[in-house]
Design an enzyme around this catalytic site. Sequence first.
Site, PDB file in Angstrom:
ATOM      1  N   TYR A   6       3.692   6.914  10.020  1.00 58.68           N
ATOM      2  CA  TYR A   6       2.885   5.747   9.665  1.00 58.68           C
ATOM      3  C   TYR A   6       3.754   4.658   9.037  1.00 58.68           C
ATOM      4  CZ  TYR A   6      -1.341   3.146   8.549  1.00 58.68           C
ATOM      5  OH  TYR A   6      -2.309   2.185   8.510  1.00 58.68           O
TER       6      TYR A   6
ATOM      7  N   HIS B 222       0.843  -1.203   0.000  1.00 59.51           N
ATOM      8  CA  HIS B 222       0.000   0.000   0.000  1.00 59.51           C
ATOM      9  C   HIS B 222       0.876   1.250   0.000  1.00 59.51           C
ATOM     10  CE1 HIS B 222      -4.124  -1.725   1.397  1.00 59.51           C
ATOM     11  NE2 HIS B 222      -3.561  -2.443   0.446  1.00 59.51           N
TER      12      HIS B 222
ATOM     13  N   TYR C 265      -9.270   5.660   6.997  1.00 61.88           N
ATOM     14  CA  TYR C 265      -9.494   6.067   8.389  1.00 61.88           C
ATOM     15  C   TYR C 265     -10.528   7.188   8.334  1.00 61.88           C
ATOM     16  CZ  TYR C 265      -5.247   3.579   9.907  1.00 61.88           C
ATOM     17  OH  TYR C 265      -4.307   2.616  10.203  1.00 61.88           O
TER      18      TYR C 265
ATOM     19  N   PRO D  99      -5.031   0.940  18.563  1.00 60.25           N
ATOM     20  CA  PRO D  99      -4.751   0.394  17.231  1.00 60.25           C
ATOM     21  C   PRO D  99      -4.708   1.428  16.094  1.00 60.25           C
ATOM     22  CG  PRO D  99      -6.981  -0.139  17.908  1.00 60.25           C
ATOM     23  CD  PRO D  99      -6.323   0.483  19.092  1.00 60.25           C
TER      24      PRO D  99
ATOM     25  N   LYS E  53       0.442   0.299  15.202  1.00 57.73           N
ATOM     26  CA  LYS E  53       1.836   0.249  15.654  1.00 57.73           C
ATOM     27  C   LYS E  53       2.168  -0.937  16.569  1.00 57.73           C
ATOM     28  CE  LYS E  53       3.453   3.645  13.427  1.00 57.73           C
ATOM     29  NZ  LYS E  53       3.992   3.168  12.156  1.00 57.73           N
TER      30      LYS E  53
END
Length: 389
Positions: free
Chosen positions: A384, A72, A200, A292, A296
């Site tokens: 990220y 991704h 998200y 979550p 991580k």
Amino acid sequence: MRTQVAIIGAGPAGLLLGQLLQRAGIDNVILERRTPDYVLGRIRAGVLEQGTVDVLKLAGVEDRLQRESLLHEGVDLSLEGVRHRISFHELVGRTVTVYGQTEVTRDLMHAREAFGGLSVYEAESVALSGITDRRSRVSYTLHGDAREIECDFIAGCDGYHGVSRRSIPAEVLRTFERSYPFGWLGVLADVPPAWDELIYASSERGFALASMRSPTRVRCYVQCPLEDQVEQWSDERFWEEFKSRIGADIAARMQTGPSIEKSIAPLRSFVAEPMRHGQLFLAGDAAHIVPPTGAKGLNLAVSDVFYLYEGLLDYYRQGDRGSLDAYSTRALRRVWQSVRFSWWMTSLLHQFPGEEEFSSRIRRSELEYLFTSPAAQAVLAENYVGLPL
Ligand code: APR
Ligand code: PHB
């Protein structure tokens, strides 16, 4: 029995450490309270940083990962159904790998079997002794028989509820904690995702996350009240709520199906310091928990294990204790970076019950800033994809 490193816990942290040590010729035994099937029944996040993939390669478990994982290049952030793409690839030149934690655990279990490493499952009443006098021992019972392992070091990889952290005297250990006033209700279902990358989503009804495990399996979450029970959430109710949060276009074209797993997890940040006491080293969830949001948890467990592995390697190859002595400081520096990032993403995207209007306006304006500022996006992207090991 005698071994060099006794590892408590056969989650991803314990199994990965075991495999790295195995390949380096350092003798180790894993003690796990549950059965292998129970361990594999736990569904957790599924996003691997490049650094994590590199360590898994070092452990020799990259074959299936390389075949079945999805690359991704970014994620979408959505505000009230309007999506904005954050391209990690364009912003920081890196990507993430989507591959379930359960599959990582399965691959590590198979590798250990193939390598002939000793794992004792269903070990009960595990207890640690001699941690500070260099006569470390781990006792346990197996099907009613009392047993003991003598070892040089103990790796506490037994998760938040394990025995290892509790074996450190209270006057030595400091803990830091933040509970969030909501949980995540997660559903796994065998339908193809209607999204190419993770979404998200922040909405007035609460947070939602659209994730996936493969081209035919989705993992979706909605923020829910802490008091909620899974039984209150039929599949129909879940999908309806998810659709109302994720955005009308996705809702209109997505497929839904019966859940093959459904669970609620509370959100929490937790850190225990130091991560080492005498011959005992904590790694993974035994030392820290992150919410979550940002995925991580597993990545942090892997960086701990990598540092510990390097320390043990220096010790056994050169008799050098330097990096073992530095372990806690080194690991905690990275832990706190991820704790901060996970806290930030959680705060940015969720609805906080009873919150004053001012705070929700601030959050909204931060999201809008993020959508328009490549500098702000780069900060998200850099964290990220994972800070350097
Ligand atoms: N004796 C032996 N084993 C134990 C004991 C004990 N007293 N207590 C717990 N265990 C085992 C658990 O049954 C579990 O299999 O230790 C293992 C710990 O595994 P995880 O909880 O998966 O923790 P870890 O390996 O650190 O993995 C971190 O898991 O929870 C996620 O978000 C987290 O993704 C991260 C990853
Ligand atoms: C998941 O796929 O389960 C997942 C992905 C990203 C997260 C959390 C969970 O931040």
